[in-house]
Design a protein around this motif. Structure first.
Motif, short mmCIF file in Angstrom:
data_model
loop_
_atom_site.label_atom_id
_atom_site.label_comp_id
_atom_site.label_asym_id
_atom_site.label_seq_id
_atom_site.Cartn_x
_atom_site.Cartn_y
_atom_site.Cartn_z
N ALA A 243 0.73 -1.21 -0.29
CA ALA A 243 0.01 0.57 0.09
C ALA A 243 0.89 1.26 -0.29
CB ALA A 243 -0.85 0.35 0.83
N ARG A 244 0.02 1.60 -0.85
CA ARG A 244 1.08 3.71 -0.73
C ARG A 244 0.47 4.72 0.70
NH1 ARG A 244 -0.10 6.06 -6.33
NH2 ARG A 244 -1.28 7.36 -4.30
N PRO A 245 1.45 4.92 1.49
CA PRO A 245 3.24 5.54 0.74
C PRO A 245 3.76 4.43 1.43
CG PRO A 245 2.76 6.60 2.98
CD PRO A 245 1.15 5.93 2.21
N LEU A 246 5.30 4.10 0.79
CA LEU A 246 5.71 2.93 1.48
C LEU A 246 6.84 3.37 1.87
CD1 LEU A 246 8.18 2.35 -2.60
CD2 LEU A 246 6.05 1.07 -1.12
N TRP A 247 6.63 2.30 2.70
CA TRP A 247 7.87 2.79 4.50
C TRP A 247 9.38 2.15 3.93
CZ3 TRP A 247 5.66 6.02 7.73
CH2 TRP A 247 3.65 6.00 7.64
N ARG A 248 9.66 3.07 3.72
CA ARG A 248 11.58 2.90 4.34
C ARG A 248 12.53 3.31 4.24
NH1 ARG A 248 8.47 4.97 0.13
NH2 ARG A 248 9.74 7.49 -1.16
N ARG A 249 13.22 2.77 4.80
CA ARG A 249 14.40 3.62 5.27
C ARG A 249 15.93 2.92 4.15
NH1 ARG A 249 12.91 -0.70 8.27
NH2 ARG A 249 14.32 -2.15 9.12
N PRO A 250 16.65 4.15 4.20
CA PRO A 250 17.59 3.64 3.73
C PRO A 250 18.41 3.30 4.93
CG PRO A 250 17.77 6.01 4.00
CD PRO A 250 16.45 5.68 5.14
N SER A 251 19.51 2.07 4.38
CA SER A 251 20.77 1.49 4.85
C SER A 251 21.85 1.54 4.34
CB SER A 251 20.16 -0.03 5.45
OG SER A 251 20.41 -0.64 3.86
N PRO A 252 23.17 1.75 5.08
CA PRO A 252 24.29 1.67 4.54
C PRO A 252 24.74 0.40 3.07
CG PRO A 252 24.76 1.59 6.84
CD PRO A 252 23.17 0.78 6.61
N GLU A 253 23.69 -0.29 2.91
CA GLU A 253 23.57 -1.69 1.88
C GLU A 253 22.73 -1.38 0.58
OE1 GLU A 253 22.69 -2.18 5.55
OE2 GLU A 253 25.06 -2.99 5.57
N GLY A 254 22.36 -0.27 1.47
CA GLY A 254 20.43 -0.01 -0.04
C GLY A 254 19.98 0.58 0.54
N VAL A 255 18.43 0.44 0.45
CA VAL A 255 17.26 0.62 1.24
C VAL A 255 16.39 -0.69 1.78
CG1 VAL A 255 14.93 1.71 0.65
CG2 VAL A 255 16.60 2.18 -0.48
N THR A 256 15.68 -0.93 3.33
CA THR A 256 14.75 -1.34 3.33
C THR A 256 13.62 -1.04 3.05
OG1 THR A 256 16.74 -2.44 4.85
CG2 THR A 256 14.38 -2.56 5.59
N VAL A 257 12.38 -2.06 2.51
CA VAL A 257 11.57 -1.75 2.83
C VAL A 257 10.35 -2.47 3.45
CG1 VAL A 257 9.54 -1.41 0.16
CG2 VAL A 257 11.50 -1.11 0.23
N GLU A 258 9.43 -1.88 4.72
CA GLU A 258 8.90 -2.27 4.91
C GLU A 258 7.30 -3.38 4.47
OE1 GLU A 258 9.23 -3.64 8.15
OE2 GLU A 258 11.08 -2.07 8.40
N SER A 259 7.66 -4.54 4.64
CA SER A 259 5.97 -5.13 3.87
C SER A 259 4.58 -5.19 4.44
CB SER A 259 6.90 -6.77 3.79
OG SER A 259 6.31 -7.48 5.10
N GLY A 260 5.26 -3.97 5.99
CA GLY A 260 3.44 -4.18 6.44
C GLY A 260 3.02 -5.67 7.34
N GLU A 261 4.10 -6.47 6.77
CA GLU A 261 3.53 -7.65 7.42
C GLU A 261 4.27 -8.48 8.26
OE1 GLU A 261 1.97 -10.63 4.49
OE2 GLU A 261 1.13 -9.22 3.09
N TYR B 2 19.33 -5.08 -1.78
CA TYR B 2 20.87 -4.26 -1.73
C TYR B 2 20.69 -3.48 -3.31
CZ TYR B 2 25.56 -5.67 -0.90
OH TYR B 2 26.66 -5.25 -0.12
N GLY B 3 21.89 -2.30 -2.97
CA GLY B 3 22.45 -1.40 -4.19
C GLY B 3 21.37 -0.44 -4.20
N VAL B 4 20.30 -0.76 -4.11
CA VAL B 4 19.40 0.21 -4.21
C VAL B 4 19.11 2.53 -4.15
CG1 VAL B 4 17.10 0.51 -4.79
CG2 VAL B 4 17.80 -1.80 -5.30
N LEU B 5 19.11 2.51 -4.72
CA LEU B 5 19.30 4.75 -3.54
C LEU B 5 17.58 4.94 -3.77
CD1 LEU B 5 21.88 5.64 -6.29
CD2 LEU B 5 22.17 5.01 -3.77
N PRO B 6 17.69 5.41 -2.84
CA PRO B 6 16.38 5.87 -2.24
C PRO B 6 15.72 6.42 -3.31
CG PRO B 6 17.67 6.04 -0.50
CD PRO B 6 18.79 5.49 -1.91
#
Length: 129
Positions: free
Chosen positions: A85-103, A112-116
């Motif tokens: 669902a929008r908005p995506l809950w995400r947080r940057p990390s040193p390795e890339g972007v962590t996306v919260e699934s909500g589950e 891994y390796g993806v920029l915000p």
């Protein structure tokens, strides 16, 4: 048990391993955007993929579709998918972007390796549709 039986058994196992490797059985790596789009369409009913972001290690992907965004992650020999669902809950990390699934059972997924900025661009495309 004699040496002939042991050798035959080992040879049979090696032949089976070779066949499964040639057929790519159990391979769940998300190789590229086209693979991610196909996997999302196969896993989610009515989902028509348009664009995708794939982690550089092939373990996760975000896929933009006709009615939202799908989150893919490797789960053993398979790939699991969830609609987000929008908005995506995400947080940057040193390795890339962590996306919260909500589950709780699916958990957060590291791209891994993806920029915000890449995730922002993908999410912005959804609002333009």
């Amino acid at each position: 048990m004699n040496w002939m039986q042991l050798g035959g058994s080992v040879a049979a196992v090696l032949v089976l391993v070779l066949i499964s490797w040639l057929l790519k059985l159990g391979e769940s790596r998300i190789a590229d955007a086209e693979t991610a789009k196909r996997m999302a369409e196969d896993a989610l009913s009515g989902f028509v993929a348009r664009d995708a972001l794939v982690g550089t290690n092939g373990a996760a992907a975000l896929v933009l579709g006709n009615d939202g965004i799908a989150l893919l992650k490797r789960h053993g020999a398979k790939v699991a998918a969830r609609r987000l669902a929008r908005p995506l809950w995400r947080r940057p990390s040193p390795e890339g972007v962590t996306v919260e699934s909500g589950e709780r059972m699916f958990g957060p997924v590291l791209l891994y390796g993806v920029l915000p900025e890449d995730v922002d661009r993908l999410e912005a495309q959804l609002t333009l549709m």
